[in-house]
Design an enzyme around this catalytic site. Sequence first.
Site, PDB file in Angstrom:
ATOM      1  N   ARG A  67       0.823  -1.214   0.000  1.00 46.54           N
ATOM      2  CA  ARG A  67       0.000   0.000   0.000  1.00 46.54           C
ATOM      3  C   ARG A  67       0.856   1.263   0.000  1.00 46.54           C
ATOM      4  NH1 ARG A  67      -4.306   2.125   4.620  1.00 46.54           N
ATOM      5  NH2 ARG A  67      -5.734   3.217   3.205  1.00 46.54           N
ATOM      6  N   SER A  96      -7.132   7.079  -0.169  1.00 43.35           N
ATOM      7  CA  SER A  96      -6.990   5.630  -0.213  1.00 43.35           C
ATOM      8  C   SER A  96      -7.980   5.081   0.800  1.00 43.35           C
ATOM      9  CB  SER A  96      -5.556   5.215   0.146  1.00 43.35           C
ATOM     10  OG  SER A  96      -5.430   3.809   0.133  1.00 43.35           O
ATOM     11  N   SER A  97      -8.979   4.351   0.321  1.00 44.05           N
ATOM     12  CA  SER A  97     -10.098   3.925   1.168  1.00 44.05           C
ATOM     13  C   SER A  97      -9.646   2.976   2.271  1.00 44.05           C
ATOM     14  CB  SER A  97     -11.162   3.234   0.320  1.00 44.05           C
ATOM     15  OG  SER A  97     -11.614   4.076  -0.710  1.00 44.05           O
ATOM     16  N   LEU A  98     -10.518   2.802   3.272  1.00 44.10           N
ATOM     17  CA  LEU A  98     -10.241   1.818   4.308  1.00 44.10           C
ATOM     18  C   LEU A  98      -9.982   0.461   3.664  1.00 44.10           C
ATOM     19  CD1 LEU A  98     -12.271   3.921   5.924  1.00 44.10           C
ATOM     20  CD2 LEU A  98     -12.412   2.022   7.523  1.00 44.10           C
TER      21      LEU A  98
END
Length: 386
Positions: free
Chosen positions: A39, A94-96
């Site tokens: 990530r 950046s989503s959960l």
Amino acid sequence: MNSMTRLSETLRKKLVQSLCEKGVIQSPAVEQAFLTVPREAFVSSFFEQSSGSSLLWTQYDATQMSEADYLEQIYLDQALVTQLNERKMPSSSSSLPSVMAKMLEALDVRPGQRILEVGTGTGYNAALLAVLTADPTAVVTIDMDPSLTENAAQVLHEVVGSGIRVVTGDGFYGAAAWAPYDRIIVTASIPTIPCSLVDQLAVGGKLVMDLQGPLASGFLVLEKTYDGVIGHFLPEPLYFMPLVSEALSVPEPVSVKSVPQSGTFLLPESHPYPGILSNTDFRWFFQWYLPGSRVQSLKRRDQKTDQMMSQISVSDAQLAAIVRFLKHPDQMFWSVEIYGTSPLFLRLLDAYDAFLSLGEAAPSYYQVQIENGEKALCIDGLKLLF
């Protein structure tokens, strides 16, 4: 392998293990995708809101804290704001990871399937999709913001290699040049289901998205068969930033200054309004039952008494009408002010009665049907067009 690479892998495994234990990640394929894609490669910096102000943000990157601390933040199950607009409001994130995992589980990508992602963002989700389909050339991702697509394309090439097609354009219209798609995922909220996306979905395909009305959100899984298009909602809602599109416009709100006041009265203490307007299931139903309506809650100072009072307004620009609920701190009952000549208050009562007749159903009890371009939410014989 250096120490930071080892730490990244350790933290990745820790996050994935947590998501598996919570039942968020259920399939080996999604588990492997999250274990594979780093990530941090897609989040070179992020913003945190300063306490006490919605407009003050602090930007962090690996140069402002130790690299280990930065990686710790990256691998928490939290959304990371990665871009602010000119008004200092979040415009990309950046989503959960847990939300991403839920959507990917619902999408159910199989090797070799062609995928369209609407909302490229950082590119992290596109990388996960490439792992799931096992063919980067089968993934198309589109975003309106050229700065996002340019950066995502570069990082995707570095992490995944060549193949993923990153397109700058209006995702509301999809990417017809590479259709049809076996899977379509929309990582932004939309108040409708774009016909273009349905048209570009292959028979047997799935579309997963956040159907976000003005009051509540639904986690929609849509499937296309030879007999038609039907969808259902998963129990937990999704919350994404709105899709930026020229096809979507926000109607101008109606103001009490533009419509005459036509009545005022007190509500009995047992009346369902305005309290029912805070019920999530009712808000979901209400926004489709009265699609032109908007709800606003605020505190304002009464010019006559100088007291702070509660105000909840329901407005409908199409009907040119407003129902305003008011309550002073020393009052037992809510008062109602009616603006405009349309019987909006009676429509509110009708909406409540209809909601009760449906058993106060949650969004997961609704289905979506699309026939001949007509989109409708259906429940117990009631069809709500949207």
